[in-house]
Design a protein around this motif. Structure first.
Motif, PDB file in Angstrom:
ATOM      1  N   TYR A  88      58.003  41.673  48.343  1.00 37.90           N
ATOM      2  CA  TYR A  88      58.028  41.143  49.708  1.00 37.90           C
ATOM      3  C   TYR A  88      56.969  41.802  50.593  1.00 37.90           C
ATOM      4  N   GLN A  89      56.843  43.114  50.464  1.00 42.02           N
ATOM      5  CA  GLN A  89      55.924  43.841  51.344  1.00 42.02           C
ATOM      6  C   GLN A  89      54.467  43.551  51.013  1.00 42.02           C
ATOM      7  N   PHE A 116      60.431  40.082  55.794  1.00 39.29           N
ATOM      8  CA  PHE A 116      59.070  40.620  55.754  1.00 39.29           C
ATOM      9  C   PHE A 116      58.030  39.533  56.023  1.00 39.29           C
TER      10      PHE A 116
END
Length: 406
Positions: A88-89, A116
């Motif tokens: 996700y990041q 995110f």
């Protein structure tokens, strides 16, 4: 108007976020608006890049008039919470950087389930000084606690602070359920800026059709009453309940000619298949494309929808419910709350208690023996689907975006 939309799921992926974003954006383009989607290489649910794509820093394509920019991300399957967060990041970072190079946008939308993506959309909107819209598809990270994927911790507490920050900084929030809106209002978010637009169905794709005879023969389902679960096999879905119901049906004279069709992938699939060893009345199939899935829907005499018995899931409306309605497939609904209210009010199915295999098995036997009720539920579903037609809902979202952009 130029809409910049950030989502980490997009076709050819076939999950609910991918379908919703594409079907809305397609309608906005038809209305004369410009839409740019920033997403990643398609890889859901296996964590493997689809054939014909590469996990590159930047690649661009046109999908039915929608400009789609795909950026690099750290790709992983369902291999633990920490790796998913890295996934996700990484997308958050590369999608934000890519958004800087998209010129002359009027509004920027970030969609959940995880927030995110919304973080990247907020940052891009701040840099470009444009309105930021949060499309709320899941109460995250509360849903992590609900499925037991991670114990309560300072990390989850920090995530909740970020979540609330994003809600407050958004120009508007588009929620897929009324229950999500109520949740946010209780936590101090201004209800005036929260607009509810539910999920829906593309009625040009999901409509009644005869059983696919070739597929029916291939799967040896001729003359069988077929109940199916089509969708993600995740931790939230507690599909061991369906397996337990299958075991009960084998012992029930009235249920021995009922076949259960399980189509999809997800973090819980291997465990569910393991639990079903020895059962001859349940078939497991891998996910198929959006074009192919309607063939499998056509085989169903009834569709099973199920989530864990948890207060959070009372706020959820599974999107497959609308596809059932569009196909005219009666619903056996094992989810409490807002979605059960829709099933009951539109009279499109029968509800049962979540995680209650005995109730599910009994409902299957009852529906099998009552073709008149099934026909009534089918007709009600087709009528009800018109209220959730994706074209109408896309226009509802567009109206919210146009007002926010002004």
């Amino acid at each position: 108007m130029h809409i910049l939309f950030l989502t980490d799921n997009f076709p050819p992926e076939v999950n609910a976020p991918a379908s919703r974003t594409f079907e809305h954006a397609r309608e906005w383009v038809k209305k004369g608006h410009k839409v740019t989607i920033i997403t990643c290489a398609p890889n859901f649910p296996h964590g493997k890049v689809f054939e014909g794509y590469k996990n590159k820093l930047w690649q661009s394509e046109d999908v039915e008039g929608i400009r789609v920019i795909r950026v690099w991300s750290y790709i992983t399957g369902n291999q633990g919470f920490a790796k998913r967060i890295l996934d996700y990041q990484s997308y958050m970072l590369t999608s934000f950087l890519a958004s800087i190079f998209v010129r002359r946008v009027d509004i920027i939308v970030g969609t959940s389930p995880q927030f995110f993506t919304a973080c990247a959309a907020w940052a891009a909107a701040a840099i470009k000084q444009k309105p930021f819209v949060f499309e709320l598809r899941d109460i995250w990270p509360e849903s992590i606690r609900a499925v037991g994927a991670m114990k309560d911790s300072k990390i989850l507490d920090a995530f909740e602070k970020i979540e609330l920050f994003l809600y407050r900084r958004s120009k508007v929030i588009i929620s897929v359920t009324n229950s999500f809106k109520d949740n946010l209002v209780r936590r101090g978010i201004d209800g005036e800026k929260i607009h509810v637009v539910t999920n829906g169905v593309d009625t040009s794709r999901f409509f009644p059709r005869h059983k696919d005879s070739d597929l029916e023969k291939e799967l040896n389902l001729n003359g069988k009453f077929v109940a199916g679960y089509i969708g993600t096999h995740g931790m939230a879905h507690a599909l061991e309940t369906v397996v337990d119901a299958a075991r009960l049906l084998e012992k029930n004279v009235g249920g021995r000619d009922i076949k259960l069709l399980m189509l999809g992938n997800g973090a819980g699939r291997d465990a569910v298949i393991k639990g079903a060893r020895g059962l001859s009345n349940i078939i497991f199939l891998e996910s198929v494309s959006k074009e192919e899935v309607v063939r499998y829907w056509s085989l169903l005499d009834v569709s099973i929808i199920h989530l864990k018995k948890n207060d959070l899931f009372r706020t959820v409306i599974p999107s497959k419910m609308f596809e059932c309605m569009g196909m005219g497939v009666p619903i056996l609904h094992g989810v409490e709350g807002e979605s059960a209210d829709i099933v009951t009010s539109y009279k499109v199915g029968v509800t049962f208690e979540p995680e209650n295999a005995e109730a599910l098995a009994a409902a299957l036997v009852s529906l099998k023996s009552n073709p008149g009720l099934r026909d009534e539920l089918r007709k009600n579903g087709l009528r009800g689907a018109q209220s959730f037609d994706r074209k109408k809902l896309a226009n509802d979202v567009l109206e919210v975006l146009e007002n926010a952009a002004k």
